[in-house]
Structures are given as structure tokens and as C-alpha cells.
Design a protein around this motif. Structure first.
Motif, PDB file in Angstrom:
ATOM      1  N   GLY A 144      23.124  44.604  41.960  1.00  0.00           N
ATOM      2  CA  GLY A 144      23.580  44.127  40.660  1.00  0.00           C
ATOM      3  C   GLY A 144      23.965  42.662  40.684  1.00  0.00           C
ATOM      4  N   PRO A 145      24.227  42.114  39.509  1.00  0.00           N
ATOM      5  CA  PRO A 145      24.612  40.712  39.406  1.00  0.00           C
ATOM      6  C   PRO A 145      25.975  40.429  40.041  1.00  0.00           C
ATOM      7  N   THR A 146      26.203  39.145  40.303  1.00  0.00           N
ATOM      8  CA  THR A 146      27.470  38.678  40.876  1.00  0.00           C
ATOM      9  C   THR A 146      28.013  37.561  39.995  1.00  0.00           C
ATOM     10  N   TRP A 147      29.330  37.531  39.844  1.00  0.00           N
ATOM     11  CA  TRP A 147      30.014  36.501  39.056  1.00  0.00           C
ATOM     12  C   TRP A 147      31.100  35.872  39.908  1.00  0.00           C
ATOM     13  N   GLU A 148      31.424  34.628  39.622  1.00  0.00           N
ATOM     14  CA  GLU A 148      32.596  33.965  40.185  1.00  0.00           C
ATOM     15  C   GLU A 148      33.640  33.941  39.071  1.00  0.00           C
ATOM     16  N   TRP A 182      30.494  46.523  33.453  1.00  0.00           N
ATOM     17  CA  TRP A 182      30.105  46.903  34.810  1.00  0.00           C
ATOM     18  C   TRP A 182      31.298  47.440  35.586  1.00  0.00           C
ATOM     19  N   LEU A 183      31.064  48.421  36.438  1.00  0.00           N
ATOM     20  CA  LEU A 183      32.025  48.786  37.478  1.00  0.00           C
ATOM     21  C   LEU A 183      31.741  47.833  38.631  1.00  0.00           C
ATOM     22  N   VAL A 184      32.789  47.267  39.193  1.00  0.00           N
ATOM     23  CA  VAL A 184      32.595  46.159  40.123  1.00  0.00           C
ATOM     24  C   VAL A 184      33.442  46.284  41.383  1.00  0.00           C
ATOM     25  N   GLU A 185      33.095  45.420  42.329  1.00  0.00           N
ATOM     26  CA  GLU A 185      33.915  45.176  43.506  1.00  0.00           C
ATOM     27  C   GLU A 185      34.245  43.687  43.508  1.00  0.00           C
ATOM     28  N   ALA A 186      35.503  43.369  43.743  1.00  0.00           N
ATOM     29  CA  ALA A 186      35.943  41.979  43.791  1.00  0.00           C
ATOM     30  C   ALA A 186      36.402  41.651  45.209  1.00  0.00           C
ATOM     31  N   LYS A 187      36.072  40.435  45.644  1.00  0.00           N
ATOM     32  CA  LYS A 187      36.467  39.969  46.975  1.00  0.00           C
ATOM     33  C   LYS A 187      36.980  38.545  46.866  1.00  0.00           C
ATOM     34  N   SER A 188      37.864  38.182  47.795  1.00  0.00           N
ATOM     35  CA  SER A 188      38.312  36.794  47.878  1.00  0.00           C
ATOM     36  C   SER A 188      38.039  36.278  49.288  1.00  0.00           C
ATOM     37  N   LYS A 189      38.136  34.976  49.453  1.00  0.00           N
ATOM     38  CA  LYS A 189      37.808  34.339  50.730  1.00  0.00           C
ATOM     39  C   LYS A 189      38.743  34.754  51.866  1.00  0.00           C
ATOM     40  N   ASP A 190      39.958  35.209  51.524  1.00  0.00           N
ATOM     41  CA  ASP A 190      40.897  35.602  52.582  1.00  0.00           C
ATOM     42  C   ASP A 190      40.696  37.044  53.058  1.00  0.00           C
ATOM     43  N   LEU A 227      34.426  45.250  34.673  1.00  0.00           N
ATOM     44  CA  LEU A 227      34.151  43.924  34.129  1.00  0.00           C
ATOM     45  C   LEU A 227      33.723  44.131  32.680  1.00  0.00           C
ATOM     46  N   VAL A 228      34.529  43.636  31.745  1.00  0.00           N
ATOM     47  CA  VAL A 228      34.325  43.869  30.314  1.00  0.00           C
ATOM     48  C   VAL A 228      33.485  42.733  29.731  1.00  0.00           C
TER      49      VAL A 228
END
Length: 177
Positions: A26-30, A140-148, A170-171
């Protein structure tokens, strides 16, 4: 977000289960400091059982509001009026001495959803949601990640409960009635 509930007529107001189509790539967003990756296309029409804003936890920058949503029997006054519903700490809780439906039905027809607005219009609409609102969400149902190394992943099942069972949504489009 007002604390006053929206009055609704009798009957099941959101009869259909959420629609979900899992995706492999699926797509990715920042979004702010987060990389957000789609796990599944998602659409829901539901009744807002409760809405809770978050301002100070780590997740608030990504998901400033959770909506506890109900569909099927959990969108009916007859069922909801037998329950005490609350939210806190990113969880949705219910209690009843005499529920009209069994706990399994409640679990399969309601969920706490961490809402991630894609833009300011979605954010403003989410903040207008209150108990009794009827909501139609596409996203979308999503997974979020950060750099840490921090990670937050959506559940992909409506039948689970406890930690990790909430949806991270993600609305992209939202309508309230």
C-alpha cells in the motif's frame, strides 16, 4: 468537540460491518515525524459511542482523537442504553449489569479507533464528532513508525480485544450526521 450526545431514533442506525481490503504494498505517507504505511483499505459507517481527544501522549501528534464506534446492534439505542460507555488511556470500556446482547456481540460490533486525519479538514470534522453522531469514514488501516524505532500498528480484525486490538485509521474522507 461537545460533550452533549446527539439524540437518535430507535432501531439499528448503521447496519453494515466495516469494509476492509488488505493490501500487500500500500501507499506510504509522511505525517509529521512519522512514516505511515497502508495495511488495508478501510471504510466504515457507524454510530459514535464516545469520542476522546488526546493532547499530551506521544501518539497525539499523529492521532489527536479516538472514536469508539458501533455498528449493527451496537448502533441501536435499545442496546446502547443498557451500557455505560467510557474511553481513556487509548481504550474503550463498557459495563452493564444487564446488557441486551452478549459480550461477544458487543466486541464484534464495536471498536476503539485511533483516528489519523490526513489534513486539517478531516481533523476539524473528527473534532466535531460526539456520542450519537453517525459517521462515514473512508481511508486506510495503517502502521506508523518513527526514526527512533517507535511503532504503532493497526489491528486488522474486528473480533479482537485488549492491547493491540484497536484500529489505527488514516482518515482521507469523513462525513458526520
Amino acid at each position: 468537540m461537545s460533550g452533549r450526545a446527539v439524540a437518535r431514533p430507535a432501531g439499528v442506525l448503521a447496519p453494515n460491518a466495516p469494509l476492509q481490503e488488505n493490501v500487500d504494498d500500500g501507499p506510504t505517507w509522511e505525517i509529521g515525524e512519522y512514516e505511515v504505511h497502508a495495511l488495508a483499505r478501510f471504510e466504515i459507517e457507524a454510530r459514535v459511542l464516545s469520542a476522546e481527544r488526546y493532547r499530551f501522549d506521544r501518539e497525539a501528534g499523529l492521532s489527536p482523537i479516538d472514536l469508539a464506534l458501533g455498528w449493527g446492534p451496537m448502533s441501536s439505542n435499545a442496546v446502547i442504553d443498557t451500557l455505560d460507555i467510557s474511553q481513556g488511556g487509548r481504550f474503550f470500556h463498557w459495563w452493564s449489569s444487564e446488557p441486551m446482547i452478549n459480550a461477544g456481540e458487543i466486541q464484534r460490533h464495536s471498536a476503539n479507533m485511533h483516528m489519523v486525519p490526513i489534513d486539517s479538514a478531516a481533523r476539524e470534522t473528527l473534532f466535531d464528532a460526539r456520542a450519537g453522531s453517525l459517521v462515514h469514514v473512508k481511508g486506510w488501516l495503517v502502521e506508523a513508525k518513527s526514526k527512533d524505532g517507535w511503532r504503532w500498528r493497526s489491528s486488522l480484525s474486528r473480533g479482537d480485544s485488549g492491547a493491540g486490538a484497536c484500529e489505527l485509521v488514516l482518515v482521507e474522507d469523513i462525513r458526520l450526521e
